[in-house]
Motif scaffolding. Structure first.
Motif, PDB file in Angstrom:
ATOM      1  N   VAL A 148     -53.462  17.296  33.910  1.00  0.00           N
ATOM      2  CA  VAL A 148     -54.506  18.050  33.193  1.00  0.00           C
ATOM      3  C   VAL A 148     -54.235  19.548  33.375  1.00  0.00           C
ATOM      4  N   GLY A 149     -54.314  20.317  32.281  1.00  0.00           N
ATOM      5  CA  GLY A 149     -54.001  21.743  32.361  1.00  0.00           C
ATOM      6  C   GLY A 149     -52.518  21.938  32.621  1.00  0.00           C
ATOM      7  N   THR A 150     -51.707  21.402  31.728  1.00  0.00           N
ATOM      8  CA  THR A 150     -50.255  21.327  31.980  1.00  0.00           C
ATOM      9  C   THR A 150     -49.530  22.646  31.741  1.00  0.00           C
ATOM     10  N   ILE A 171     -51.916  17.550  29.191  1.00  0.00           N
ATOM     11  CA  ILE A 171     -53.012  18.042  28.340  1.00  0.00           C
ATOM     12  C   ILE A 171     -53.148  19.551  28.516  1.00  0.00           C
ATOM     13  N   GLU A 172     -53.086  20.283  27.417  1.00  0.00           N
ATOM     14  CA  GLU A 172     -53.223  21.742  27.467  1.00  0.00           C
ATOM     15  C   GLU A 172     -54.062  22.186  26.272  1.00  0.00           C
ATOM     16  N   LYS A 173     -55.062  23.046  26.563  1.00  0.00           N
ATOM     17  CA  LYS A 173     -55.970  23.411  25.466  1.00  0.00           C
ATOM     18  C   LYS A 173     -55.460  24.567  24.605  1.00  0.00           C
ATOM     19  N   MET A 188     -41.696  21.232  41.848  1.00  0.00           N
ATOM     20  CA  MET A 188     -42.530  22.427  41.714  1.00  0.00           C
ATOM     21  C   MET A 188     -42.995  22.641  40.280  1.00  0.00           C
ATOM     22  N   THR A 189     -44.205  23.152  40.160  1.00  0.00           N
ATOM     23  CA  THR A 189     -44.712  23.532  38.838  1.00  0.00           C
ATOM     24  C   THR A 189     -44.352  25.006  38.623  1.00  0.00           C
ATOM     25  N   GLU A 190     -44.607  25.467  37.406  1.00  0.00           N
ATOM     26  CA  GLU A 190     -44.301  26.866  37.110  1.00  0.00           C
ATOM     27  C   GLU A 190     -45.117  27.813  38.003  1.00  0.00           C
ATOM     28  N   TYR A 191     -46.411  27.552  38.117  1.00  0.00           N
ATOM     29  CA  TYR A 191     -47.258  28.414  38.947  1.00  0.00           C
ATOM     30  C   TYR A 191     -46.899  28.289  40.419  1.00  0.00           C
ATOM     31  N   GLU A 192     -46.506  27.107  40.842  1.00  0.00           N
ATOM     32  CA  GLU A 192     -46.111  26.903  42.246  1.00  0.00           C
ATOM     33  C   GLU A 192     -44.910  27.790  42.589  1.00  0.00           C
TER      34      GLU A 192
HETATM   35  N1  SAM Z   1     -50.269  23.168  35.707  1.00  0.00           N
HETATM   36  C1  SAM Z   1     -49.455  24.319  35.338  1.00  0.00           C
HETATM   37  C2  SAM Z   1     -48.702  24.840  36.537  1.00  0.00           C
HETATM   38  O1  SAM Z   1     -49.024  24.441  37.677  1.00  0.00           O
HETATM   39  O2  SAM Z   1     -47.764  25.642  36.358  1.00  0.00           O
HETATM   40  C3  SAM Z   1     -50.307  25.423  34.657  1.00  0.00           C
HETATM   41  C4  SAM Z   1     -51.329  26.086  35.524  1.00  0.00           C
HETATM   42  S1  SAM Z   1     -52.335  27.267  34.619  1.00  0.00           S
HETATM   43  C5  SAM Z   1     -53.015  28.269  35.865  1.00  0.00           C
HETATM   44  C6  SAM Z   1     -53.736  26.241  34.162  1.00  0.00           C
HETATM   45  C7  SAM Z   1     -53.647  25.711  32.752  1.00  0.00           C
HETATM   46  O3  SAM Z   1     -54.715  24.795  32.562  1.00  0.00           O
HETATM   47  C8  SAM Z   1     -53.777  26.783  31.691  1.00  0.00           C
HETATM   48  O4  SAM Z   1     -52.686  26.719  30.800  1.00  0.00           O
HETATM   49  C9  SAM Z   1     -55.103  26.450  31.001  1.00  0.00           C
HETATM   50  O5  SAM Z   1     -55.108  26.772  29.615  1.00  0.00           O
HETATM   51  C10 SAM Z   1     -55.204  24.952  31.241  1.00  0.00           C
HETATM   52  N2  SAM Z   1     -56.589  24.439  31.224  1.00  0.00           N
HETATM   53  C11 SAM Z   1     -57.638  24.904  31.935  1.00  0.00           C
HETATM   54  N3  SAM Z   1     -58.761  24.204  31.650  1.00  0.00           N
HETATM   55  C12 SAM Z   1     -58.389  23.267  30.726  1.00  0.00           C
HETATM   56  C13 SAM Z   1     -59.100  22.252  30.036  1.00  0.00           C
HETATM   57  N4  SAM Z   1     -60.417  22.066  30.224  1.00  0.00           N
HETATM   58  N5  SAM Z   1     -58.424  21.478  29.164  1.00  0.00           N
HETATM   59  C14 SAM Z   1     -57.078  21.667  28.958  1.00  0.00           C
HETATM   60  N6  SAM Z   1     -56.358  22.622  29.574  1.00  0.00           N
HETATM   61  C15 SAM Z   1     -57.002  23.414  30.456  1.00  0.00           C
END
Ligand code: SAM
Length: 213
Positions: free
Chosen positions: A45-47, A68-70, A190-194
């Motif tokens: 979730v929040g990919t 899932i990404e909004k 690792m994720t991008e943010y990690e």
């Molecule tokens: N998971 C990735 C990583 O670790 O690199 C991305 C982290 S980023 C800080 C958080 C992501 O979650 C953002 O792209 C944001 O748009 C998405 N996001 C936040 N709330 C969401 C929701 N309710 N539904 C879908 N995406 C969501």
């Protein structure tokens, strides 16, 4: 997160339906049919830009992954990435986690990843945190009874909040790490943010949780 608006992203995503399901509630096929396989289904979730799942899909070819990404302007980078790597076991949903039950049948997901999601530190924004009890209730319905949630974050406040929220919900917690990169977890992808946060020397927190033991 700073978001650069890309006005072309929506159309670009719509042109790649093999990788992005834009209206899953209207999808007439199950995920098993969409992937043409019975393999387990893991969802992030929040990919974001999809880097974690792209790497996971290579490392674990016998798992099907959905991210899932909004925001289209973010997800479009994930689409560009998979057009290069061409995974057969990864798809994205351009949508909101709040609509999880429109995208998945009950008990359809085997594992759910919550990686580096926005901490929403202000108390009045608590309901937006992806480990707030209303989200846990969605996850409980969509997850297989023996399914697991795996969460990583650099944000100690969100981590503590999530531990509390999950245990108050009655979830079982295990494999908690307060410093993932100085632990023995050799399997970590690792994720991008990690990558960004650990380069800055920030500690990474991790937990696993399930609704039933
Ligand atoms: N998971 C990735 C990583 O670790 O690199 C991305 C982290 S980023 C800080 C958080 C992501 O979650 C953002 O792209 C944001 O748009 C998405 N996001 C936040 N709330 C969401 C929701 N309710 N539904 C879908 N995406 C969501």
């Amino acid at each position: 997160m700073r978001l650069r608006h890309k006005p072309w992203a929506k159309e670009y995503i719509a042109n790649h339906p093999q990788y992005v399901i834009s209206s899953p509630s209207k999808k007439d096929k199950s995920w098993k049919e969409l992937f043409n396989s019975d393999n387990p289904l893991y969802v992030e979730v929040g990919t974001g830009k999809g880097k974690f799942l792209d790497n996971m899909s290579v490392k674990y070819p016998h798992i099907n992954f959905v991210g899932i990404e909004k925001f289209e302007s973010v997800l479009v980078t994930g689409v560009q990435r998979v057009l290069q790597t061409k995974p057969t076991n990864l798809k994205f949903i351009n949508g909101d986690v709040n609509d999880l039950l429109e995208y998945f049948n009950s008990e359809e997901i085997d594992r759910l990843y919550i990686n580096f999601t926005d901490p929403w530190p202000k108390k009045r924004h608590e309901k937006r945190r992806l480990t707030y009890k209303s989200f846990l209730s969605l996850y409980e319905q969509a997850l297989h009874p023996h399914g697991e949630i795996h969460m990583k974050t650099d944000n100690q406040g969100l981590f503590e909040y999530s531990l509390e929220s999950m245990s108050q919900y009655g979830m079982k917690l295990k494999n908690i790490s307060l410093d993932l990169h100085n632990s023995d977890d050799e399997e970590n992808v690792m994720t991008e943010y990690e990558e960004k946060f650990s380069e800055k020397g920030q500690r990474i927190f991790r937990l696993e949780a399930c609704f039933r033991a």
